[in-house]
Design a protein around this motif. Structure first.
Motif, PDB file in Angstrom:
ATOM      1  N   MET A  65       0.739  -1.149  -0.054  1.00 41.10           N
ATOM      2  CA  MET A  65      -0.122  -0.043  -0.032  1.00 41.10           C
ATOM      3  C   MET A  65       0.905   1.325   0.145  1.00 41.10           C
ATOM      4  O   MET A  65       0.674   2.540  -0.798  1.00 41.10           O
ATOM      5  N   GLY A  66       1.821   1.304   0.680  1.00 38.62           N
ATOM      6  CA  GLY A  66       2.711   2.331   0.938  1.00 38.62           C
ATOM      7  C   GLY A  66       3.216   3.033  -0.279  1.00 38.62           C
ATOM      8  O   GLY A  66       3.283   4.102  -0.731  1.00 38.62           O
ATOM      9  N   PRO A  67       4.059   1.752  -1.197  1.00 38.66           N
ATOM     10  CA  PRO A  67       4.690   2.489  -2.519  1.00 38.66           C
ATOM     11  C   PRO A  67       3.806   3.089  -3.308  1.00 38.66           C
ATOM     12  O   PRO A  67       3.933   3.951  -4.310  1.00 38.66           O
ATOM     13  N   PHE A  70       1.990   6.367  -1.738  1.00 39.24           N
ATOM     14  CA  PHE A  70       3.065   7.640  -1.612  1.00 39.24           C
ATOM     15  C   PHE A  70       3.800   7.857  -3.073  1.00 39.24           C
ATOM     16  O   PHE A  70       3.875   8.715  -3.103  1.00 39.24           O
ATOM     17  N   GLY A  71       4.055   6.628  -3.520  1.00 42.36           N
ATOM     18  CA  GLY A  71       4.820   6.658  -4.824  1.00 42.36           C
ATOM     19  C   GLY A  71       4.020   7.529  -5.875  1.00 42.36           C
ATOM     20  O   GLY A  71       4.620   8.257  -6.862  1.00 42.36           O
ATOM     21  N   PHE A  72       2.607   7.395  -5.961  1.00 42.17           N
ATOM     22  CA  PHE A  72       1.871   8.220  -7.010  1.00 42.17           C
ATOM     23  C   PHE A  72       1.643   9.368  -6.512  1.00 42.17           C
ATOM     24  O   PHE A  72       1.468  10.480  -6.915  1.00 42.17           O
ATOM     25  N   GLY A  73       0.680   9.362  -5.223  1.00 41.59           N
ATOM     26  CA  GLY A  73       0.012  10.466  -4.566  1.00 41.59           C
ATOM     27  C   GLY A  73       0.938  11.718  -4.586  1.00 41.59           C
ATOM     28  O   GLY A  73       0.717  12.888  -5.183  1.00 41.59           O
ATOM     29  N   ILE A  74       2.064  11.442  -3.564  1.00 40.09           N
ATOM     30  CA  ILE A  74       3.087  12.557  -3.722  1.00 40.09           C
ATOM     31  C   ILE A  74       3.855  12.976  -4.789  1.00 40.09           C
ATOM     32  O   ILE A  74       4.033  14.102  -5.252  1.00 40.09           O
ATOM     33  N   SER A  75       4.225  11.814  -5.398  1.00 42.17           N
ATOM     34  CA  SER A  75       5.305  12.130  -6.480  1.00 42.17           C
ATOM     35  C   SER A  75       4.433  12.826  -7.503  1.00 42.17           C
ATOM     36  O   SER A  75       5.013  13.883  -8.246  1.00 42.17           O
TER      37      SER A  75
END
Length: 248
Positions: A65-67, A70-75
């Motif tokens: 779930m984390g990658p 965070f990998g998409f939402g924030i990036s």
């Protein structure tokens, strides 16, 4: 045309991996938090002999779930704010490569996080499973990444970087806690147990528990159907957010 798309995809993927490797603040929590939590609750304070097996299924969902979020939402939100996404969208045929490269990078980090947890489960927590079950569980956990990728994309396409950080953290923690990834939902009040059925984390963890053969009655077809419906809704929302972004 295909060679151009492939070349673009390879370059984008390399850039994504290089960017991730240069951001230890992303790598260490992403890879370290799931295995740290698993080690704490499954080994140090096990509580019962079934905990390491049970938590392997639920923390596997937590690990992917984390990658994705965070990998998409924030990036994506950061790249929107800096104007990089507008530049990429202005170049022909790069839209697919941009998303595909992020998916590839996310799957790589998700798989690495799963491998670490599986190694700890097998060698330190005493989890023993037939090889086909290990393979099926790994496949289930990797496939569980995709609904969270869609959620991350929606966050990244709609919100700015500051808002995306806050919203990603809230969704990440809420999905983990209320979806039964940390604590089995049968220990929750009835109202919270009912609410868990609206979260993808609950259904994905139930599918993983079914694959693992954990005790309890689980309707596999029901959970797969709900995840399919949720994924279609998220895909439609992602497509809408993407179209709004392109027309911005």
């Amino acid at each position: 045309m295909m060679s151009r798309i492939l070349h673009s995809f390879v370059l984008e993927t390399g850039a994504e991996l290089l960017k991730a490797l240069r951001a230890p603040e992303f790598i260490f929590p992403t890879l370290g938090m799931p295995v740290a939590f698993y080690s704490l609750f499954a080994i140090m304070i096990p509580g019962s002999s079934n905990n390491p097996d049970y938590l392997l299924a639920t923390y596997g969902v937590f690990a992917v779930m984390g990658p994705a979020i965070f990998g998409f939402g924030i990036s994506v939100a950061n790249e929107r704010d800096k104007g990089w996404l507008d530049l990429k969208l202005a170049a022909p045929s790069l839209g697919f490569s941009y998303i595909a490269a992020k998916v590839c990078s996310t799957l790589l980090f998700s798989s690495l996080s799963l491998v670490i947890i599986y190694l700890v489960a097998g060698f330190a927590a005493g989890v023993v499973l037939p090889q086909p079950t290990w393979a099926l569980l790994l496949t289930t956990h990797i496939l569980a990444t995709f609904p969270f990728i869609l959620i991350g994309l929606i966050i990244g396409f709609i919100f700015n970087a500051n808002a995306a950080i806050a919203i990603s953290n809230v969704i990440f923690l809420a999905f983990a806690a209320l979806g039964g990834l940390w604590i089995p939902i049968m220990l929750f009040p009835q109202s919270m147990q009912s609410f868990a059925h609206f979260l993808p984390t609950f259904h994905l963890s139930e599918i993983a528990l079914y694959v693992l053969g954990a005790p309890g009655e689980r309707d596999l077809n029901y959970h797969i159907l709900i995840i399919a419906i949720m994924s279609l809704v998220l895909l439609a929302a992602t497509a809408f957010a993407w179209s709004k972004q392109r027309n911005h």
